[in-house]
Design an enzyme around this catalytic site. Structure first.
Site, short mmCIF file in Angstrom:
data_model
loop_
_atom_site.label_atom_id
_atom_site.label_comp_id
_atom_site.label_asym_id
_atom_site.label_seq_id
_atom_site.Cartn_x
_atom_site.Cartn_y
_atom_site.Cartn_z
N GLY A 105 31.93 -55.08 142.16
CA GLY A 105 32.71 -54.78 143.35
C GLY A 105 31.96 -55.11 144.64
O GLY A 105 32.58 -55.37 145.67
N GLU A 145 32.60 -58.69 145.13
CA GLU A 145 34.02 -58.83 145.50
C GLU A 145 34.24 -58.41 146.95
O GLU A 145 35.00 -59.06 147.68
CB GLU A 145 34.88 -57.98 144.55
CG GLU A 145 34.91 -58.57 143.14
CD GLU A 145 35.54 -57.64 142.11
OE1 GLU A 145 35.16 -56.45 142.08
OE2 GLU A 145 36.41 -58.08 141.36
N GLU A 195 30.58 -57.21 135.14
CA GLU A 195 31.47 -56.23 134.50
C GLU A 195 31.58 -56.42 133.00
O GLU A 195 31.84 -55.47 132.26
CB GLU A 195 32.88 -56.32 135.13
CG GLU A 195 32.97 -55.81 136.55
CD GLU A 195 32.69 -56.87 137.61
OE1 GLU A 195 32.06 -57.91 137.28
OE2 GLU A 195 33.08 -56.65 138.76
N1 DAK Z 1 27.23 -47.42 139.75
C1 DAK Z 1 26.59 -46.23 139.75
N2 DAK Z 1 25.25 -46.11 139.89
C2 DAK Z 1 24.55 -47.24 140.03
C3 DAK Z 1 25.14 -48.51 140.02
C4 DAK Z 1 26.56 -48.58 139.90
N3 DAK Z 1 27.24 -49.73 139.94
N4 DAK Z 1 24.17 -49.44 140.16
C5 DAK Z 1 23.01 -48.77 140.26
N5 DAK Z 1 23.23 -47.44 140.18
C6 DAK Z 1 22.25 -46.36 140.23
C7 DAK Z 1 21.47 -46.27 138.93
O1 DAK Z 1 22.20 -45.51 137.97
C8 DAK Z 1 20.22 -45.56 139.41
O2 DAK Z 1 20.51 -44.19 139.57
P1 DAK Z 1 19.56 -43.04 138.93
O3 DAK Z 1 19.50 -43.34 137.47
O4 DAK Z 1 18.24 -43.25 139.63
O5 DAK Z 1 20.24 -41.78 139.29
C9 DAK Z 1 19.99 -46.14 140.79
O6 DAK Z 1 21.26 -46.67 141.20
C10 DAK Z 1 18.99 -47.27 140.80
O7 DAK Z 1 19.39 -48.22 139.83
P2 DAK Z 1 18.39 -48.81 138.74
O8 DAK Z 1 17.34 -47.81 138.39
O9 DAK Z 1 19.22 -49.37 137.65
O10 DAK Z 1 17.69 -49.98 139.59
P3 DAK Z 1 17.07 -51.33 139.05
O11 DAK Z 1 16.39 -51.94 140.23
O12 DAK Z 1 16.28 -51.12 137.80
O13 DAK Z 1 18.33 -52.25 138.64
C11 DAK Z 1 20.51 -53.23 138.98
C12 DAK Z 1 19.18 -52.70 139.63
C13 DAK Z 1 21.47 -53.56 140.14
C14 DAK Z 1 20.22 -54.49 138.19
C15 DAK Z 1 21.09 -52.14 138.04
O14 DAK Z 1 21.17 -50.91 138.76
C16 DAK Z 1 22.47 -52.47 137.55
O15 DAK Z 1 22.64 -53.26 136.63
N6 DAK Z 1 23.51 -51.82 138.15
C17 DAK Z 1 24.87 -51.96 137.69
C18 DAK Z 1 25.43 -53.28 138.16
C19 DAK Z 1 26.85 -53.45 137.65
O16 DAK Z 1 27.13 -53.44 136.47
N7 DAK Z 1 27.79 -53.60 138.59
C20 DAK Z 1 29.19 -53.75 138.27
C21 DAK Z 1 29.86 -52.39 138.20
S1 DAK Z 1 31.58 -52.51 137.73
C22 DAK Z 1 38.33 -52.01 141.21
C23 DAK Z 1 37.48 -52.42 142.17
C24 DAK Z 1 36.20 -52.80 141.85
C25 DAK Z 1 35.78 -52.70 140.57
C26 DAK Z 1 36.64 -52.28 139.59
C27 DAK Z 1 37.92 -51.95 139.92
N8 DAK Z 1 39.65 -51.64 141.54
C28 DAK Z 1 40.01 -51.68 142.95
C29 DAK Z 1 40.58 -51.36 140.57
C30 DAK Z 1 34.40 -53.04 140.31
C31 DAK Z 1 33.76 -52.77 139.17
C32 DAK Z 1 32.32 -52.88 139.17
O17 DAK Z 1 31.70 -53.22 140.16
#
Ligand code: DAK
Length: 256
Positions: free
Chosen positions: A107, A110, A130
Protein backbone atom coordinates in the site's frame (compact mmCIF):
# COMPACT_ATOMS: atom_id res chain seq x y z
CA UNK A 1 -1.32 8.40 21.44
CA UNK A 2 1.25 9.98 19.09
CA UNK A 3 -0.11 11.72 16.05
CA UNK A 4 -0.03 9.51 13.00
CA UNK A 5 0.81 12.33 10.66
CA UNK A 6 2.83 15.51 11.18
CA UNK A 7 1.96 18.70 9.35
CA UNK A 8 4.16 21.60 8.32
CA UNK A 9 3.67 24.46 5.93
CA UNK A 10 6.54 25.96 3.95
CA UNK A 11 5.27 29.07 2.19
CA UNK A 12 2.47 27.80 -0.05
CA UNK A 13 3.53 24.15 0.24
CA UNK A 14 1.81 21.85 2.71
CA UNK A 15 4.02 19.02 3.96
CA UNK A 16 2.53 15.85 5.43
CA UNK A 17 4.85 13.38 7.16
CA UNK A 18 3.55 9.89 7.91
CA UNK A 19 4.49 9.27 11.53
CA UNK A 20 4.36 5.68 12.76
CA UNK A 21 8.11 5.07 12.89
CA UNK A 22 7.87 1.97 15.10
CA UNK A 23 5.74 0.26 12.45
CA UNK A 24 7.63 1.67 9.44
CA UNK A 25 4.59 3.86 8.72
CA UNK A 26 2.29 0.89 8.19
CA UNK A 27 -0.93 2.36 6.89
CA UNK A 28 -3.58 1.53 9.49
CA UNK A 29 -7.16 2.83 9.30
CA UNK A 30 -6.68 5.74 11.74
CA UNK A 31 -3.58 6.89 9.81
CA UNK A 32 -5.44 6.74 6.50
CA UNK A 33 -8.36 8.67 8.02
CA UNK A 34 -6.00 11.39 9.31
CA UNK A 35 -4.16 11.51 6.01
CA UNK A 36 -7.38 11.81 4.00
CA UNK A 37 -8.71 14.57 6.25
CA UNK A 38 -5.45 16.53 6.00
CA UNK A 39 -5.24 16.18 2.24
CA UNK A 40 -8.79 17.53 1.94
CA UNK A 41 -7.95 20.36 4.36
CA UNK A 42 -4.88 21.42 2.33
CA UNK A 43 -6.90 21.12 -0.89
CA UNK A 44 -9.52 23.49 0.51
CA UNK A 45 -6.98 25.96 1.96
CA UNK A 46 -6.38 28.93 -0.38
CA UNK A 47 -2.99 29.54 1.29
CA UNK A 48 -1.73 26.16 0.01
CA UNK A 49 -0.85 25.56 -3.65
CA UNK A 50 0.93 22.18 -3.58
CA UNK A 51 1.26 19.27 -1.20
CA UNK A 52 4.27 17.09 -0.37
CA UNK A 53 3.68 13.67 1.17
CA UNK A 54 6.60 11.90 2.81
CA UNK A 55 7.49 9.30 5.42
CA UNK A 56 10.69 8.81 7.40
CA UNK A 57 14.26 8.12 6.32
CA UNK A 58 13.68 4.39 6.76
CA UNK A 59 10.20 4.07 5.28
CA UNK A 60 7.80 6.06 3.19
CA UNK A 61 5.36 3.31 4.20
CA UNK A 62 5.89 -0.46 4.50
CA UNK A 63 2.34 -1.16 3.34
CA UNK A 64 -1.10 -1.47 4.82
CA UNK A 65 -1.02 -2.58 8.46
CA UNK A 66 -0.74 -6.37 8.26
CA UNK A 67 -1.59 -6.89 11.93
CA UNK A 68 -4.75 -4.82 11.52
CA UNK A 69 -5.75 -6.81 8.42
CA UNK A 70 -4.96 -10.24 9.91
CA UNK A 71 -8.36 -10.84 11.62
CA UNK A 72 -10.38 -9.48 8.71
CA UNK A 73 -12.64 -11.87 6.85
CA UNK A 74 -14.82 -11.77 3.80
CA UNK A 75 -17.54 -10.45 3.60
CA UNK A 76 -16.66 -8.05 6.47
CA UNK A 77 -14.06 -6.39 4.22
CA UNK A 78 -16.78 -5.90 1.66
CA UNK A 79 -19.16 -4.15 4.05
CA UNK A 80 -16.76 -2.16 6.22
CA UNK A 81 -15.47 -0.43 3.12
CA UNK A 82 -11.83 0.00 4.03
CA UNK A 83 -11.09 0.90 0.42
CA UNK A 84 -12.86 4.28 0.37
CA UNK A 85 -10.40 6.29 2.42
CA UNK A 86 -7.49 5.07 0.30
CA UNK A 87 -8.94 6.87 -2.67
CA UNK A 88 -9.15 10.37 -1.15
CA UNK A 89 -5.73 11.21 -2.54
CA UNK A 90 -6.93 10.64 -6.10
CA UNK A 91 -9.60 13.33 -5.58
CA UNK A 92 -7.16 16.09 -4.56
CA UNK A 93 -7.14 18.92 -7.12
CA UNK A 94 -3.81 20.50 -6.16
CA UNK A 95 -0.55 18.82 -7.18
CA UNK A 96 0.59 16.14 -4.73
CA UNK A 97 4.30 15.23 -4.68
CA UNK A 98 5.41 11.98 -3.05
CA UNK A 99 8.89 12.24 -1.51
CA UNK A 100 9.94 8.64 -0.99
CA UNK A 101 12.87 7.47 1.14
CA UNK A 102 13.34 3.90 2.32
CA UNK A 103 10.60 1.30 1.91
CA UNK A 104 7.54 2.00 -0.24
CA UNK A 105 5.94 -1.42 -0.19
CA UNK A 106 2.46 -2.73 -0.90
CA UNK A 107 0.00 0.00 0.00
CA UNK A 108 2.98 2.35 0.45
CA UNK A 109 4.01 1.87 -3.16
CA UNK A 110 0.35 2.22 -4.20
CA UNK A 111 0.01 5.45 -2.22
CA UNK A 112 3.13 6.89 -3.89
CA UNK A 113 1.78 5.89 -7.31
CA UNK A 114 -1.49 7.74 -6.57
CA UNK A 115 0.50 10.97 -6.13
CA UNK A 116 1.07 13.21 -9.15
CA UNK A 117 4.87 13.30 -9.05
CA UNK A 118 7.16 10.84 -7.27
CA UNK A 119 10.62 11.98 -6.16
CA UNK A 120 12.80 9.25 -4.70
CA UNK A 121 15.78 9.35 -2.38
CA UNK A 122 18.65 7.11 -3.44
CA UNK A 123 17.66 4.92 -0.46
CA UNK A 124 14.15 4.23 -1.77
CA UNK A 125 12.92 0.68 -2.35
CA UNK A 126 9.65 -0.02 -4.12
CA UNK A 127 7.72 -3.27 -4.15
CA UNK A 128 4.38 -5.05 -4.11
CA UNK A 129 5.14 -7.95 -1.76
CA UNK A 130 1.49 -8.87 -1.03
CA UNK A 131 2.02 -12.24 -2.70
CA UNK A 132 4.14 -13.21 0.33
CA UNK A 133 1.04 -12.70 2.49
CA UNK A 134 -1.22 -14.84 0.32
CA UNK A 135 -3.00 -11.90 -1.28
CA UNK A 136 -2.49 -9.46 -4.15
CA UNK A 137 -2.25 -5.65 -4.27
CA UNK A 138 -5.62 -4.11 -3.32
CA UNK A 139 -5.20 -0.38 -3.83
CA UNK A 140 -4.43 -0.23 -7.54
CA UNK A 141 -0.95 -1.80 -7.58
CA UNK A 142 -1.64 -4.31 -10.34
CA UNK A 143 -2.94 -1.48 -12.54
CA UNK A 144 -0.79 1.57 -11.74
CA UNK A 145 2.50 -0.36 -11.52
CA UNK A 146 1.79 -2.05 -14.84
CA UNK A 147 0.97 1.25 -16.52
CA UNK A 148 4.09 2.86 -15.03
CA UNK A 149 6.74 0.19 -15.64
CA UNK A 150 5.12 -2.11 -18.19
CA UNK A 151 4.02 -5.72 -17.97
CA UNK A 152 7.45 -7.36 -17.82
CA UNK A 153 8.65 -5.71 -14.63
CA UNK A 154 5.20 -5.37 -13.03
CA UNK A 155 4.48 -9.05 -13.48
CA UNK A 156 7.86 -10.04 -12.06
CA UNK A 157 7.50 -7.73 -9.05
CA UNK A 158 3.89 -8.63 -8.26
CA UNK A 159 4.32 -12.37 -8.75
CA UNK A 160 7.65 -12.69 -6.94
CA UNK A 161 7.48 -9.79 -4.47
CA UNK A 162 10.90 -8.53 -5.63
CA UNK A 163 11.77 -4.95 -4.66
CA UNK A 164 13.19 -2.33 -7.01
CA UNK A 165 15.84 0.09 -5.79
CA UNK A 166 15.71 3.79 -6.61
CA UNK A 167 18.00 3.60 -9.65
CA UNK A 168 15.93 0.82 -11.22
CA UNK A 169 12.71 2.69 -10.36
CA UNK A 170 13.99 5.73 -12.22
CA UNK A 171 15.06 3.66 -15.24
CA UNK A 172 11.65 1.99 -15.24
CA UNK A 173 9.76 5.32 -15.07
CA UNK A 174 8.23 4.61 -11.68
CA UNK A 175 9.70 7.84 -10.32
CA UNK A 176 10.33 11.24 -11.88
CA UNK A 177 13.82 11.55 -10.45
CA UNK A 178 16.22 10.30 -7.78
CA UNK A 179 18.07 12.65 -5.44
CA UNK A 180 20.55 12.09 -2.60
CA UNK A 181 18.60 11.21 0.55
CA UNK A 182 19.53 14.40 2.38
CA UNK A 183 18.22 16.44 -0.55
CA UNK A 184 14.84 14.71 -0.75
CA UNK A 185 12.70 17.08 1.32
CA UNK A 186 14.46 20.28 0.14
CA UNK A 187 14.02 19.16 -3.49
CA UNK A 188 10.37 18.21 -2.97
CA UNK A 189 9.67 21.57 -1.29
CA UNK A 190 11.54 23.39 -4.05
CA UNK A 191 9.40 21.65 -6.64
CA UNK A 192 6.25 22.44 -4.64
CA UNK A 193 7.31 26.10 -4.37
CA UNK A 194 7.90 26.23 -8.12
CA UNK A 195 4.40 24.83 -8.75
CA UNK A 196 3.03 27.40 -6.30
CA UNK A 197 4.18 30.20 -8.62
CA UNK A 198 2.17 28.79 -11.54
CA UNK A 199 -1.49 29.11 -12.49
CA UNK A 200 -3.61 27.06 -10.06
CA UNK A 201 -6.29 26.47 -12.65
CA UNK A 202 -3.79 25.41 -15.33
CA UNK A 203 -2.14 23.01 -12.85
CA UNK A 204 -5.48 21.52 -11.95
CA UNK A 205 -6.54 20.85 -15.52
CA UNK A 206 -3.04 19.67 -16.48
CA UNK A 207 -3.38 17.00 -13.80
CA UNK A 208 -6.79 16.02 -15.10
CA UNK A 209 -5.52 15.79 -18.66
CA UNK A 210 -2.48 13.64 -17.82
CA UNK A 211 -4.53 11.36 -15.57
CA UNK A 212 -6.99 10.93 -18.39
CA UNK A 213 -4.22 9.34 -20.48
CA UNK A 214 -4.45 6.33 -18.16
CA UNK A 215 -8.17 5.92 -18.66
CA UNK A 216 -8.88 6.29 -22.33
CA UNK A 217 -7.82 5.95 -25.97
CA UNK A 218 -5.43 8.40 -27.65
CA UNK A 219 -8.10 10.08 -29.80
CA UNK A 220 -10.51 10.42 -26.86
CA UNK A 221 -7.65 11.69 -24.66
CA UNK A 222 -6.72 14.31 -27.22
CA UNK A 223 -10.38 15.41 -27.33
CA UNK A 224 -10.39 15.67 -23.53
CA UNK A 225 -7.17 17.69 -23.63
CA UNK A 226 -8.72 20.11 -26.13
CA UNK A 227 -11.85 20.49 -24.04
CA UNK A 228 -9.66 21.38 -21.05
CA UNK A 229 -7.24 23.57 -23.04
CA UNK A 230 -9.69 25.85 -24.87
CA UNK A 231 -11.55 27.20 -21.79
CA UNK A 232 -8.20 28.31 -20.34
CA UNK A 233 -8.46 31.18 -22.85
CA UNK A 234 -11.24 32.54 -20.66
CA UNK A 235 -9.06 32.74 -17.57
CA UNK A 236 -7.16 35.75 -16.19
CA UNK A 237 -4.11 33.48 -15.79
CA UNK A 238 -3.92 32.91 -19.55
CA UNK A 239 -4.00 36.66 -20.18
CA UNK A 240 -1.48 37.29 -17.43
CA UNK A 241 0.87 34.49 -18.54
CA UNK A 242 0.95 35.51 -22.17
CA UNK A 243 1.06 39.28 -21.45
CA UNK A 244 3.96 38.74 -19.03
CA UNK A 245 5.88 36.85 -21.70
CA UNK A 246 5.30 39.61 -24.27
CA UNK A 247 6.25 42.30 -21.75
CA UNK A 248 9.37 40.38 -20.63
CA UNK A 249 8.32 40.24 -16.98
CA UNK A 250 7.44 37.49 -14.51
CA UNK A 251 3.75 36.51 -14.47
CA UNK A 252 1.69 36.86 -11.29
CA UNK A 253 -0.81 34.04 -11.44
CA UNK A 254 -3.93 33.43 -9.40
CA UNK A 255 -4.55 37.10 -8.65
CA UNK A 256 -8.24 37.10 -9.44
N1 DAK B 1 2.21 -3.81 8.82
C1 DAK B 1 2.35 -3.85 10.16
N2 DAK B 1 3.55 -3.74 10.78
C2 DAK B 1 4.63 -3.61 10.00
C3 DAK B 1 4.56 -3.59 8.60
C4 DAK B 1 3.27 -3.67 8.00
N3 DAK B 1 3.08 -3.61 6.68
N4 DAK B 1 5.82 -3.47 8.11
C5 DAK B 1 6.63 -3.41 9.17
N5 DAK B 1 5.93 -3.50 10.31
C6 DAK B 1 6.43 -3.48 11.68
C7 DAK B 1 7.09 -4.80 12.04
O1 DAK B 1 6.11 -5.75 12.45
C8 DAK B 1 7.99 -4.36 13.18
O2 DAK B 1 7.20 -4.20 14.34
P1 DAK B 1 7.64 -4.88 15.75
O3 DAK B 1 7.77 -6.34 15.47
O4 DAK B 1 8.95 -4.22 16.07
O5 DAK B 1 6.54 -4.52 16.67
C9 DAK B 1 8.45 -2.98 12.75
O6 DAK B 1 7.49 -2.53 11.79
C10 DAK B 1 9.81 -2.99 12.08
O7 DAK B 1 9.77 -3.94 11.04
P2 DAK B 1 10.90 -5.06 10.85
O8 DAK B 1 11.48 -5.44 12.16
O9 DAK B 1 10.31 -6.12 9.99
O10 DAK B 1 12.00 -4.21 10.05
P3 DAK B 1 13.08 -4.75 9.01
O11 DAK B 1 13.96 -3.59 8.73
O12 DAK B 1 13.70 -6.03 9.49
O13 DAK B 1 12.25 -5.12 7.69
C11 DAK B 1 10.61 -4.71 5.96
C12 DAK B 1 11.65 -4.11 6.96
C13 DAK B 1 9.87 -3.53 5.32
C14 DAK B 1 11.34 -5.50 4.88
C15 DAK B 1 9.64 -5.65 6.73
O14 DAK B 1 9.12 -4.94 7.86
C16 DAK B 1 8.47 -6.10 5.89
O15 DAK B 1 8.60 -7.01 5.09
N6 DAK B 1 7.28 -5.48 6.12
C17 DAK B 1 6.06 -5.90 5.47
C18 DAK B 1 6.05 -5.40 4.04
C19 DAK B 1 4.79 -5.87 3.34
O16 DAK B 1 4.51 -7.05 3.22
N7 DAK B 1 4.00 -4.90 2.86
C20 DAK B 1 2.76 -5.19 2.19
C21 DAK B 1 1.62 -5.24 3.19
S1 DAK B 1 0.06 -5.67 2.42
C22 DAK B 1 -6.30 -2.01 0.41
C23 DAK B 1 -5.33 -1.07 0.36
C24 DAK B 1 -4.02 -1.42 0.49
C25 DAK B 1 -3.69 -2.72 0.71
C26 DAK B 1 -4.66 -3.67 0.76
C27 DAK B 1 -5.97 -3.31 0.59
N8 DAK B 1 -7.65 -1.65 0.26
C28 DAK B 1 -7.95 -0.23 0.11
C29 DAK B 1 -8.64 -2.60 0.14
C30 DAK B 1 -2.30 -3.01 0.92
C31 DAK B 1 -1.82 -4.16 1.39
C32 DAK B 1 -0.45 -4.20 1.83
O17 DAK B 1 0.27 -3.24 1.77
Amino acid sequence: MAEMILIETHGKVGLIRLNRPAALNALCDPLMAELGAQLLAFDADPAIAAIVLTGSEKAFAAGADIKEMLPRRYPDVLFNDFITQWETITRIKKPVIAAVAGFALGGGCELAMMCDIVLAADTAKFGQPEINLGVIPGAGGTQRLTRAVGKAKAMEMILSGRMMDAAEAERANLVARVVPAEQLIPEALKLGEKLATLSPVALMVAKQAVNRAFETTLSEGVRVERSLFLPLFGTPDQQEGMAAFAEKRKPRFGQS
